[in-house]
Design a protein around this motif. Structure first.
Motif, PDB file in Angstrom:
ATOM      1  N   ALA A 259       0.812  -1.217   0.000  1.00  0.00           N
ATOM      2  CA  ALA A 259       0.000   0.000   0.000  1.00  0.00           C
ATOM      3  C   ALA A 259       0.843   1.264   0.000  1.00  0.00           C
ATOM      4  O   ALA A 259       0.557   2.215  -0.730  1.00  0.00           O
ATOM      5  CB  ALA A 259      -0.944  -0.006   1.205  1.00  0.00           C
ATOM      6  N   TYR A 260       1.898   1.281   0.824  1.00  0.00           N
ATOM      7  CA  TYR A 260       2.669   2.511   0.943  1.00  0.00           C
ATOM      8  C   TYR A 260       3.395   2.846  -0.361  1.00  0.00           C
ATOM      9  O   TYR A 260       3.588   4.022  -0.691  1.00  0.00           O
ATOM     10  CB  TYR A 260       3.625   2.452   2.132  1.00  0.00           C
TER      11      TYR A 260
ATOM     12  N   ALA B  87       2.687   6.211  -2.432  1.00  0.00           N
ATOM     13  CA  ALA B  87       3.807   7.097  -2.749  1.00  0.00           C
ATOM     14  C   ALA B  87       3.827   7.453  -4.239  1.00  0.00           C
ATOM     15  O   ALA B  87       4.016   8.618  -4.612  1.00  0.00           O
ATOM     16  CB  ALA B  87       5.122   6.433  -2.344  1.00  0.00           C
ATOM     17  N   ALA B  88       3.598   6.449  -5.078  1.00  0.00           N
ATOM     18  CA  ALA B  88       3.605   6.693  -6.523  1.00  0.00           C
ATOM     19  C   ALA B  88       2.427   7.557  -6.954  1.00  0.00           C
ATOM     20  O   ALA B  88       2.574   8.467  -7.775  1.00  0.00           O
ATOM     21  CB  ALA B  88       3.584   5.362  -7.258  1.00  0.00           C
ATOM     22  N   GLN B  89       1.253   7.289  -6.369  1.00  0.00           N
ATOM     23  CA  GLN B  89       0.042   8.004  -6.769  1.00  0.00           C
ATOM     24  C   GLN B  89       0.036   9.459  -6.306  1.00  0.00           C
ATOM     25  O   GLN B  89      -0.449  10.352  -7.005  1.00  0.00           O
ATOM     26  CB  GLN B  89      -1.195   7.283  -6.227  1.00  0.00           C
TER      27      GLN B  89
ATOM     28  N   ASN C 155      -9.848   3.218  -1.571  1.00  0.00           N
ATOM     29  CA  ASN C 155     -11.186   2.946  -2.116  1.00  0.00           C
ATOM     30  C   ASN C 155     -12.269   3.303  -1.102  1.00  0.00           C
ATOM     31  O   ASN C 155     -13.253   2.577  -0.943  1.00  0.00           O
ATOM     32  CB  ASN C 155     -11.314   1.488  -2.561  1.00  0.00           C
ATOM     33  N   GLY C 156     -12.049   4.406  -0.373  1.00  0.00           N
ATOM     34  CA  GLY C 156     -13.057   4.920   0.553  1.00  0.00           C
ATOM     35  C   GLY C 156     -13.007   4.351   1.949  1.00  0.00           C
ATOM     36  O   GLY C 156     -13.760   4.789   2.820  1.00  0.00           O
TER      37      GLY C 156
ATOM     38  N   ASN D 239      -4.737  -0.676  -9.212  1.00  0.00           N
ATOM     39  CA  ASN D 239      -5.724   0.367  -9.525  1.00  0.00           C
ATOM     40  C   ASN D 239      -6.419   0.932  -8.288  1.00  0.00           C
ATOM     41  O   ASN D 239      -7.451   1.600  -8.395  1.00  0.00           O
ATOM     42  CB  ASN D 239      -6.761  -0.168 -10.506  1.00  0.00           C
ATOM     43  N   THR D 240      -5.883   0.659  -7.089  1.00  0.00           N
ATOM     44  CA  THR D 240      -6.473   1.192  -5.857  1.00  0.00           C
ATOM     45  C   THR D 240      -6.470   2.726  -5.890  1.00  0.00           C
ATOM     46  O   THR D 240      -5.488   3.352  -6.261  1.00  0.00           O
ATOM     47  CB  THR D 240      -5.689   0.716  -4.620  1.00  0.00           C
TER      48      THR D 240
END
Length: 242
Positions: free
Chosen positions: A4-5, A9-11, A31-32, A45-46
């Protein structure tokens, strides 16, 4: 799948350490839904969003007392650092995700000594609001001793060999399968309200540590404090409207 991290970081164009810190502070939604573990494996795609921390507001100040409306996700000790240069120090603490009234006093003042003594003698009125899962139809008192262990982080439990802990609850409204409670605590054990409500199988919404369902934040708010002739009130956030 990716950690996740790294995805965050990329997003969001962050370093890995910045991404981990945001997740550890409970400020990331995937995703909320609130993300609690930085190393959780998630699809590429998260969609991530960040929770914005509100600014602390002064509720009241005079020569003796500074009352702050603490936002959720702000550490109590961070609040003290904001005001330390003006001679203020924490009188008590709130959990990081708990919002509401927190008090600071002048260091080593006569009033601070009286205030600390009032806390020790249980002469301080502390009223909270909490939103819990399930229906609690009537007022009741919970008298269950609590013990706390601190190994990296604090965790408490009901324990017959623990310290005395008393919590009074009163339902204010019920909508669907949620109850908004008024909560008054004569004692102040670590995570007391959270542990006591979980022990009734009605955990606070957002309390992942004690069995609560996922939410953007822990729905616990320090609504009112009465101390040595002062009464300070903080209006609960909109999340608490059922």
């Amino acid at each position: 799948m990716q950690k996740a991290y790294k995805l965050l970081a990329a997003q969001k164009n962050l370093s890995h350490s910045q991404a981990k810190a945001l997740i550890d502070k409970g400020l990331v939604l995937a995703n909320g839904k609130k993300l609690t573990l930085a190393r959780t494996e998630l699809p590429q795609n998260t969609s991530f969003s960040l929770i914005e921390i509100q600014k602390p507001q002064v509720l009241f100040v005079d020569e003796n007392l500074l009352a702050i409306d603490k936002p959720a996700f702000v550490e109590s000790y961070d609040l003290q650092s904001y005001y330390r240069n003006d001679g203020w120090m924490l009188l008590h603490r709130l959990d990081r995700e708990t919002s509401g009234v927190i008090l600071l006093v002048r260091e080593d003042s006569a009033f601070s000594k009286k205030a600390k003594e009032a806390f020790k003698k249980r002469e301080v009125y502390k009223e909270y609001q909490a939103v819990v899962s399930g229906i609690i139809p009537e007022s009741l008192s919970i008298n269950k001793p609590i013990s706390t262990t601190k190994k990296g982080f604090a965790r408490s439990k009901v324990d017959k060999n623990g310290q005395e802990a008393i919590t009074h609850i009163e339902p204010l409204s019920v909508v669907g399968k949620k109850t908004l409670l008024k909560v008054v605590i004569p004692t102040g054990r670590t995570h007391q309200i959270r542990v006591h409500l979980s022990s009734l199988h009605h955990p606070i919404i957002g309390d992942s540590l004690y069995g609560g369902i996922s939410a953007r934040r822990l729905l616990l708010h320090a609504h009112k404090i009465r101390l040595l002739g002062y009464e300070i009130v903080s209006t609960p956030p909109k999340d608490f409207s059922l």
